[in-house]
Design a protein around this motif. Structure first.
Motif: not given
Length: 335
Positions: A61-64, A81-92, A294-299, A305-306
């Motif tokens: 789980t990540l917090g924002m 952010v939400e879409r990237s979390c979903y694809h990485q298997g994380y909740n937000l 979108y790239r801001l959230g994804k980055a 994760l890194v």
């Protein structure tokens, strides 16, 4: 609620065998695995996310934290952010700060107590304000996104606002404008100040004077743009063009101009900043500086994760470059 002991009793195996089948931590024969899975299905067993997180020391789980605003810019970033979390298997878990420093600090404390694996901050704070809450949780990685407060040890994902302000003003100059004003956001905020400084530098490079009567500090909201237009009009003269610090204020200015029957761009050209989705549907469609929201959230998610994989890596600054989106709100005086 069924437990692993219940499954073990029904399947006729040990509890440890059930654990290995459920968590896939050791090879178990197909016949036993089938019995265990069938028993789990019969008992409507659901694995405990809390127990698993305690065992793995990860909650997935990540917090924002984000500043509540009518500005859809923030919503478009959160979507990334939400879409990237979903694809990485994380909740937000998303918290709004309402622009209040005390609420921001309380929300940070709550998220950290809930054992989020990492935290993203996109909430305004007073210039130079430093958060010390993270000193109690040194193992939690933090990413400060565009508009974030000061955190000593964190990755930062930023828009190159200075470059964007310069590009916007340079575009107006290239279209033949020499009398150019600027409506800024609160200059106590880094992004607003950087955009204004880019505006100033573009004027200086073109050897054009800055008319302070045409520079108005506002608040990044529609109402602020509306009031800024009235203030500009009260100064006794209008520039031929304005760089407006974000699209929301530009929207307010267009509304005020229509109310006062001042034609855009025929009497006053406008260029905004952010390229929120509604900008293309304004009347006229707004020329603006595009932020890669979108790239801001994804980055931000990728940076967290890194950091989770390499906790001792050095903090990094990732700067995303703006681009110009040309529409119909700027008059070309050279044509």
């Amino acid at each position: 609620m069924a437990t692993m002991k219940d499954i073990a009793r029904l399947a006729g195996v040990s509890t440890s065998t059930v654990s290995h089948v459920i968590n896939q931590t050791r090879f178990v024969s197909e016949e036993i695995a089938t019995r265990v899975n069938a028993a789990a299905k019969t008992l409507n067993y659901t694995p405990s996310a809390l127990a698993r997180s305690l065992k793995m020391n990860r909650t997935k789980t990540l917090g924002m934290l984000v500043t509540t605003s009518m500005n859809p810019f923030f919503g478009e970033v959160v979507k990334g952010v939400e879409r990237s979390c979903y694809h990485q298997g994380y909740n937000l878990i998303l918290c709004n700060t309402e622009g209040d420093s005390e609420r921001m600090r309380a929300s940070i404390d709550t998220l950290l107590q809930k054992r989020v694996d990492g935290l993203m901050l996109m909430c305004t704070a007073a210039e130079g304000e430093t958060l010390t809450e993270f000193e109690r949780y040194p193992d939690i990685p933090v990413v400060v996104m565009d508009w974030g407060p000061t955190v000593a040890i964190s990755d930062k994902i930023l828009d190159n606002s200075y470059r964007g302000g310069y590009m916007a003003t340079q575009y107006l100059i290239q279209k033949g404008h020499r009398d150019i004003g600027c409506v800024t956001g609160p200059l106590s905020q880094y992004q607003a100040l950087s955009r204004y400084q880019g505006f100033q530098q573009a004027l200086a490079d073109a050897k054009l004077p800055e008319n302070k009567a045409w520079v108005i500090e506002s608040n990044f909201e529609c109402e602020g743009g509306y009031a800024a237009f009235k203030q500009l009009l009260a100064s006794g003269s209008l520039p031929t063009a304005l760089f407006v610090g974000n699209d929301m204020m530009a929207m307010g200015m267009i509304s005020a101009a229509n109310e006062l029957e001042i034609k855009i761009p025929e009497q006053l050209s406008l260029i905004g900043y952010d390229d929120i989705r509604i900008a293309q549907f304004m009347t006229p469609p707004l020329t603006t500086i595009h932020q890669p929201k979108y790239r801001l959230g994804k980055a931000a998610v990728e940076a967290l994760l890194v950091k989770l994989q390499n906790p001792h890596s050095e903090p990094q600054i990732i700067q995303l470059e703006p681009t110009l989106v040309e529409r119909q709100s700027v008059l070309d005086l050279q044509s």
